[in-house]
Design a protein around this motif. Sequence first.
Motif, PDB file in Angstrom:
ATOM      1  N   CYS A 108      75.896  27.437  78.782  1.00 14.29           N
ATOM      2  CA  CYS A 108      75.019  27.237  78.187  1.00 14.29           C
ATOM      3  C   CYS A 108      75.113  26.571  79.265  1.00 14.29           C
ATOM      4  N   ASN A 140      73.987  36.245  78.775  1.00 16.28           N
ATOM      5  CA  ASN A 140      75.483  36.212  77.676  1.00 16.28           C
ATOM      6  C   ASN A 140      74.914  36.731  76.431  1.00 16.28           C
ATOM      7  N   VAL A 142      75.860  35.915  73.340  1.00 16.19           N
ATOM      8  CA  VAL A 142      75.845  34.948  72.925  1.00 16.19           C
ATOM      9  C   VAL A 142      73.574  34.668  72.382  1.00 16.19           C
ATOM     10  N   VAL A 143      73.362  34.824  73.805  1.00 21.07           N
ATOM     11  CA  VAL A 143      72.202  34.866  73.839  1.00 21.07           C
ATOM     12  C   VAL A 143      71.395  36.048  73.634  1.00 21.07           C
ATOM     13  N   SER A 146      71.304  36.049  69.359  1.00 16.78           N
ATOM     14  CA  SER A 146      70.931  35.730  68.988  1.00 16.78           C
ATOM     15  C   SER A 146      69.142  35.822  68.650  1.00 16.78           C
ATOM     16  N   THR A 147      68.882  36.539  70.179  1.00 14.27           N
ATOM     17  CA  THR A 147      67.367  36.711  70.609  1.00 14.27           C
ATOM     18  C   THR A 147      67.406  37.982  70.580  1.00 14.27           C
ATOM     19  N   CYS A 300      68.032  24.612  73.584  1.00 18.60           N
ATOM     20  CA  CYS A 300      69.559  25.190  73.443  1.00 18.60           C
ATOM     21  C   CYS A 300      69.021  26.770  74.590  1.00 18.60           C
ATOM     22  N   SER A 301      69.940  27.494  75.125  1.00 18.74           N
ATOM     23  CA  SER A 301      69.822  29.148  74.949  1.00 18.74           C
ATOM     24  C   SER A 301      69.628  29.706  73.984  1.00 18.74           C
ATOM     25  N   GLU A 302      70.855  29.299  72.565  1.00 17.36           N
ATOM     26  CA  GLU A 302      71.470  29.503  72.077  1.00 17.36           C
ATOM     27  C   GLU A 302      69.970  29.378  70.624  1.00 17.36           C
TER      28      GLU A 302
ATOM     29  N   THR B 172      68.832  26.080  63.782  1.00 23.12           N
ATOM     30  CA  THR B 172      69.576  27.409  64.961  1.00 23.12           C
ATOM     31  C   THR B 172      71.073  26.472  65.041  1.00 23.12           C
ATOM     32  N   CYS B 173      70.551  25.254  65.343  1.00 23.12           N
ATOM     33  CA  CYS B 173      72.068  24.868  66.199  1.00 23.12           C
ATOM     34  C   CYS B 173      72.019  23.457  65.442  1.00 23.12           C
ATOM     35  N   TRP B 238      74.156  34.512  60.413  1.00 21.12           N
ATOM     36  CA  TRP B 238      73.874  35.520  61.472  1.00 21.12           C
ATOM     37  C   TRP B 238      75.469  37.068  61.437  1.00 21.12           C
TER      38      TRP B 238
END
Lengths: 370, 241
Positions: A108, A140, A142-143, A146-147, A300-302, B172-173, B238
């Motif tokens: 990240c 990546n 994970v991203v 999540s998207t 965060c990009s996630e 989410t986080c 998730w």
Amino acid sequence: MQPTPRPVQPARAFGGGGRTLLLPIMTVLVGAAAVLPIVAGNRDEVRNFSLIFSSIMLEAMPFMLLGTLAAGLIEAFVSRQRMASLLPRRKWAAACAAAALGIVFPVCECAIVPVVRRLAAKGLPPAAAVAYLLAGPIVNPVVAASTLLAYNLDPVPMALRLCFGYLIAVAVALLLGKMCGRSGIFIAKLGQEHAHDHGRCACGCGHGGGGEKDGLAHHHHDGEGCCGSRSREKEGGRLTAACNHALDDFMATAPYLVAGAAIAAIAQTCLERRVFVDLAAMPLFSSAVMMLLAVLLNLCSEADAFIAASFRGLVPFSAQMAFLVLGPMFDIKLLLMYRLLFRMEAVIALVGLVVLGVTVMAMGLAMGGL
Amino acid sequence: MDALMRLLGRWRLAAVCTAWLVTLLSLIGGGGYRSFLTPGFLPVLLLAIIVLFPLAFLSLFRRGSGGRLTGAEALGAAIVLLPLAYIHSAGDAVLASGAFNTRFVGGGTVMTGGEPQTAAQGEPITLLDLFTDADAHVGTTVSVVGMLSRENRQVEILMGRKTPVLFRFVITCCAADAAPVAVVLDGPVGAGLADDSWVEARGVVRIREAGGGAILALENVVVKETARPKEPYLAMRWGVL
């Protein structure tokens, strides 16, 4: 051929660098920030700021620690020659390969800066370093997951985000190298920041800081990582050296993360998102407004895909994509952390190119009816 | 003074690492991390502790730290320690109506026809379930838990009048990415219930057109005070991937 040994320079400390006025000003600011939760902790705004600031730090700190540990391991175990052998020789091919590294090593944006610092100091070509820095937090798995989840398993936003993230990262990396020319993009000390406080080597090998008489001025010889056999015998191996480097990188990068997180928390506490929605409703401004929001929120990009998805029906898809692609490449905390890597001119050029690339992408999507 | 500065210089790194280590351990031990992060983040926090342990240990024995503490070093350490003051001062507080007011963007947040996030069998329905699978719940009577907000400017613009809402944040986080989900409460809400109090609302689910979008409502609602849930924030599941 071995490089000429250079005297080790102490790592730049936050607020240091001879700027005499900056230190007391920063000290006063930090002192005021430290007493704020004590004197005004009950106020709604302060409580929200505390929660958001703490959340960003708690979320980012593990990744920052992992990033600095990875950076320490790179410093201790990867030689310049090994690094050179791993990458394609052609600049464009190296940039293309580095931009896809996130698929194998998902990192990240908080963790990637210390990693790229060490990689660059080890000789990673500038174009490859920039490509990995910009694309790693987007391209990546994970991203991608999540998207996909945020957009109800619709693969189009995910595919567009990853593709445009990759293309813009490679394009910016190659253009930046051309723009900055011979002056280079990295800060001058990058290759020499192998030292720590009080002029002693971070790896614990016992080398002093300023050009030693025994000819062991600390530099990393080609063909070996940090701390060769002599120091390994003394200090218990490269793993210890890696941890020592991690400590130094942590202390060098964490203050910038804290400063960025604080600014982001202020923005999140004070700004009403509805204002951005109203502004973004104007077609000409929608992408620009969503890009500004991405810079201010420092997500965060996630996690940012879920915020972007909450704007569905309120702003055009092209503006949502602008938010998703720009945020992981450029926000307030990244802007501060980029200064640990790049010269000021390079940071300005990098930001300009990224914003231009994302704007062109958004305009293209809008013209395509998205 | 010189001895003190040397002492501080010697222990600076150890102090920073140990303070963060102790804070993370206490947050995990007491469950306080749930005020800031999603429960799914626990393994990442544990990983941070695994990394911090050797760093803290090493910093105790690190050589070459015999010099005086400089101003820049002290400032750097103070900045890295600064978040700990805020983490401890926040205690077990959670985002409330103040954050709801700045983050709620209106009816566009309703995801009708979205991917179901339906609660597993035996688990109570949450506001997130209503939002991600609104069609499936319209017309049914449900009980959901959330925080109460009697006045929100955005809700007022959407509904054309002051309307109480039940809201909760989905993260989410961490709390920084928290997005509010809210239902309009269509019915009497006891005057004794203050803003930000945790309540359970029981009513019939409806979708209302508002401000060019849709907003969920609970008709014939009955509202009663309830205890704060163990997990104050809702989290996306998730598992649907």
